[in-house]
Design an enzyme around this catalytic site. Structure first.
Site, PDB file in Angstrom:
ATOM      1  N   TYR A 113       0.860  -1.188   0.000  1.00  0.00           N
ATOM      2  CA  TYR A 113       0.000   0.000   0.000  1.00  0.00           C
ATOM      3  C   TYR A 113       0.895   1.236   0.000  1.00  0.00           C
ATOM      4  CZ  TYR A 113      -4.260   2.667   1.369  1.00  0.00           C
ATOM      5  OH  TYR A 113      -5.332   3.529   1.416  1.00  0.00           O
ATOM      6  N   CYS A 114       0.710   2.117  -0.995  1.00  0.00           N
ATOM      7  CA  CYS A 114       1.428   3.391  -1.100  1.00  0.00           C
ATOM      8  C   CYS A 114       2.939   3.142  -1.076  1.00  0.00           C
ATOM      9  CB  CYS A 114       0.957   4.339   0.005  1.00  0.00           C
ATOM     10  SG  CYS A 114       1.537   6.047  -0.169  1.00  0.00           S
ATOM     11  N   ILE A 115       3.671   3.770  -0.150  1.00  0.00           N
ATOM     12  CA  ILE A 115       5.123   3.591  -0.113  1.00  0.00           C
ATOM     13  C   ILE A 115       5.486   2.140   0.226  1.00  0.00           C
ATOM     14  CG2 ILE A 115       5.365   4.251   2.310  1.00  0.00           C
ATOM     15  CD1 ILE A 115       7.962   5.646   1.588  1.00  0.00           C
TER      16      ILE A 115
END
Length: 685
Positions: free
Chosen positions: A337-339
């Site tokens: 998720y994301c980074i």
């Protein structure tokens, strides 16, 4: 004299009507309230002066991000293009002529900007004139940047970002004297709203130790592990960087391959488990998956020097090894998720290069891997900004402070996440309401400075991951070597990870790519439980040349994208086997200890438990190099799961209707576990 209750009733009356109805007693009460407000203002100023310290995070710099230099370049560019400047000014002059004409003729128009939803902005000529003048001047300011032809992309991006910040700050709604809702509240409450607003500001100044820390939510009702982040499970592994959480099965049988989730370390994992009715974690366990989630440690004295490689070795690889050892599986499916997805992509590149095949598939939520046009956060990746961030990290003993990261993300959406609360809290005197999503948003984490520098410089600034120049554990990795099937999810209104940027990254992977575009933004676009029946998503076969071409040929489906994704993921989960109760490793129950460490705890010197696990022996043979696989041709991209034949699965799939609620296969345990899907709600973002 009218009672306070009568004065505070939310009547939709004009300011002129309210003023005309004021009795001498009411005017006297307002005068007394204004005197109390003056005392509150003096106290607020004294507290700020007493707690503030000269210098701050960017000591010795009045313009650490070189905004003056950028606007100097804008001025030089406009000077070299006088015709464009003349045209922009002519449009402004014409706009003012038309504005005065409409004002004198009494022409009324409805406001489209939600900040001007108060009826006074369209019905009161004075306020309507202010609103239209603001809109006209705002358009002119942005048009000047379009008239500057020879700015570099970096300079133009920065100029546009800070010009929008200026425009949003100068909105007449942000000033008490020109905000009709604030004036109306003062009159209706006899001035008490103004006093309450100043007291709210004092409380936020105290919370920020002399700096304004705007409260977005009443955090007092929430307690992690009690009424938020409550999915039952255990901490099954702990090292200095992560706690690995395994969640209790809620079905009689589970799929043999575990699902391992890597959330971003910029925020905490429980965005995926806010409440029972919108919990992604509960929905996944209800579908028969053995779910593991990494809970990152907020950086402190122990982890402040950790690097990107530490996050891969002690985060990705240690968690993967333990999930496989606990379940006995040969492979796992993963989510980034994301980074957390950027980290996972780097790890997958290294695994592909070294012949490590322990991950069967990966899904990426709102995660960028190609940063060539990664949105407003790129404003902070030019040399001057990076130098300033380096100084902040050095001044904070090698740590990027979580408070500053939180402020940065808030200022990416200042109308919704800053000025809205300035108006509500300080001008209208309202107390923030409890809101679990905003509680999570304010629960920030520190980041090791070295790790943060790698993210900004190597990924955002130099785009090394997408261009095949990024090093992981000493090896240069390529996304083209990643040939396992992947699903890439993006959200159409995501302001942090723009979907066009995510789409460009999707084309870098070397194997099957299933792209799903969801409605809404960075949070609500991802965390959208099917029972909420909100938003929509788009799917298409393969990857078109451009994101626009992909979208134009896509199919729109109402509601959550989770069931469509599950049709893709379920065939990769392996065979079903009987579920077993989790073993107690002596490390405590989920949500664990790391997630409960707040920034205030760290600043006070508190430490999480230091009892660390002994790593399990690797469940797979030692990694050995193998030739890099050839990148698959675009024509070989697989179709989205929703459009595949049932023959792609070794066992029959659940129907779409069944997938949209609690699953009917595998069978649910007859226990009193939390039942996701019963309440139709999802976080707003």
């Amino acid at each position: 004299m009218k009672s306070t209750t009568e004065m505070s009733n939310p009547e939709h009356r004009t300011l002129n009507a309210i003023l005309a109805d004021q009795s001498p007693e009411q005017l006297q009460a307002i005068g007394q309230a204004l005197a109390a407000a003056a005392a509150e203002s003096q106290a607020l100023l004294s507290e700020v002066m007493a707690t503030s310290h000269p210098g701050g995070e960017t000591a010795g710099k009045t313009d650490p991000f070189n905004i003056t230099g950028v606007y100097g370049k804008v001025g030089q560019s406009l000077a070299s293009n006088p015709q464009a400047l003349l045209s922009a000014n002519l449009d402004l002059w014409t706009g003012w002529v038309n504005l005065w004409k409409d004002f004198t003729l009494g022409q009324i128009s409805e406001a489209k900007d939600k900040r001007f939803s108060d009826p006074e902005w369209s019905s009161n000529p004075a306020f309507e004139f202010m609103r239209k003048a603001y809109e006209l001047n705002s358009s002119w300011m942005m048009s000047l940047l379009d008239a500057a032809p020879d700015l570099s992309p970096s300079d133009k991006r920065k100029a546009q970002f800070y010009t929008r910040q200026t425009i949003d700050a100068l909105s007449p709604t942000n000033f008490f004297a020109t905000n009709p809702a604030a004036l109306r509240a003062m009159l209706k409450t006899g001035g008490q709203s103004l006093v309450d607003g100043l007291r709210n500001a004092r409380a936020d100044i105290a919370k920020g130790n002399g700096r304004l820390s705007i409260s977005q939510s009443d955090e007092s009702p929430f307690e992690i592990g009690k009424n938020i982040a409550t999915a039952p499970g255990k901490v099954v592994f702990r090292n200095k960087l992560i706690e690995l959480l395994q969640f209790e099965p809620t079905t009689e049988k589970v799929y043999e391959r575990p699902l391992l989730i890597f959330p971003p370390w910029i925020n905490k994992y429980y965005i995926m488990d806010l409440r029972e009715e919108n919990s992604l974690i509960r929905w996944l366990t209800d579908n028969g998956l053995s779910v593991f989630v990494v809970s990152w440690r907020s950086a402190d004295e122990v982890t402040k020097d950790y690097t990107w490689d530490n996050y891969i070795e002690e985060g990705v690889f240690d968690a993967l090894n333990e999930a496989l050892a606990i379940t006995g599986a040969d492979k796992a499916n993963t989510i980034g998720y994301c980074i957390g997805g950027s980290l996972l992509t780097g790890a997958l590149g290294h695994m592909a290069k070294t012949g490590d095949e322990r991950i069967a598939s990966s899904t990426f939520f709102a995660s960028q891997s190609d940063f060539s046009d990664a949105g407003d956060l790129m404003v902070f990746t030019d040399p001057e900004s990076l130098d300033s961030i380096d100084e902040i990290i050095d001044e904070n003993n090698g740590i990027m402070p979580g408070e500053m990261m939180g402020q940065t993300f808030n200022w990416l959406r200042p109308v919704d996440l800053v000025w809205r609360y300035v108006v509500d809290n300080y001008m209208l005197g309202k107390k923030p309401r409890p809101f679990d999503l905003l509680f999570w948003n304010a629960d920030q984490t520190n980041i090791p400075g070295n790790t943060h520098r790698t993210y900004l410089k190597n990924l955002y600034g130099q785009n090394q991951l997408a261009e095949g120049n990024f090093k992981v554990l000493g090896d240069t990795v390529s996304m083209g070597d990643i040939t396992i099937p992947v699903t890439i999810q993006a959200s159409r209104e995501d302001h942090i990870c723009p979907w066009h940027s995510i789409y460009r990254g999707a084309k870098k992977y070397g194997g099957e790519v299933n792209f799903i575009l969801a409605g809404s933004g960075h949070i609500a676009g991802v965390i959208n439980h099917p029972s909420a029946e909100k938003y929509q998503h788009w799917t298409n076969e393969g990857l078109a040349k451009t994101p626009e071409a992909w979208l134009s040929g896509s199919e729109e489906t109402k509601g959550s994208w989770w069931p469509t994704w599950w049709e893709w993921l379920e065939p990769k989960a392996g065979a079903l086997k009987p579920a077993v109760a989790l073993k107690d490793k002596g490390l405590g129950d989920a949500p664990g200890a790391y997630v409960k460490m707040r920034l205030s705890d760290i600043s006070e010197g508190k430490k999480p438990p230091a009892e660390y696990s002994t790593p399990s022996k690797r469940a797979a043979p030692a990694r050995k190099p193998k030739p890099a696989p050839k990148k698959a041709a675009p024509a070989a991209k697989a179709k989205p799961a929703a459009k595949r034949s049932p023959s792609t699965s070794a066992k029959p799939k659940a129907s779409s209707a069944a997938a949209k609620s609690a699953p009917k296969k595998p069978a649910k345990k007859p226990s009193a576990q939390g039942k996701s899907g019963k309440s139709a709600s999802s976080p707003k973002a």
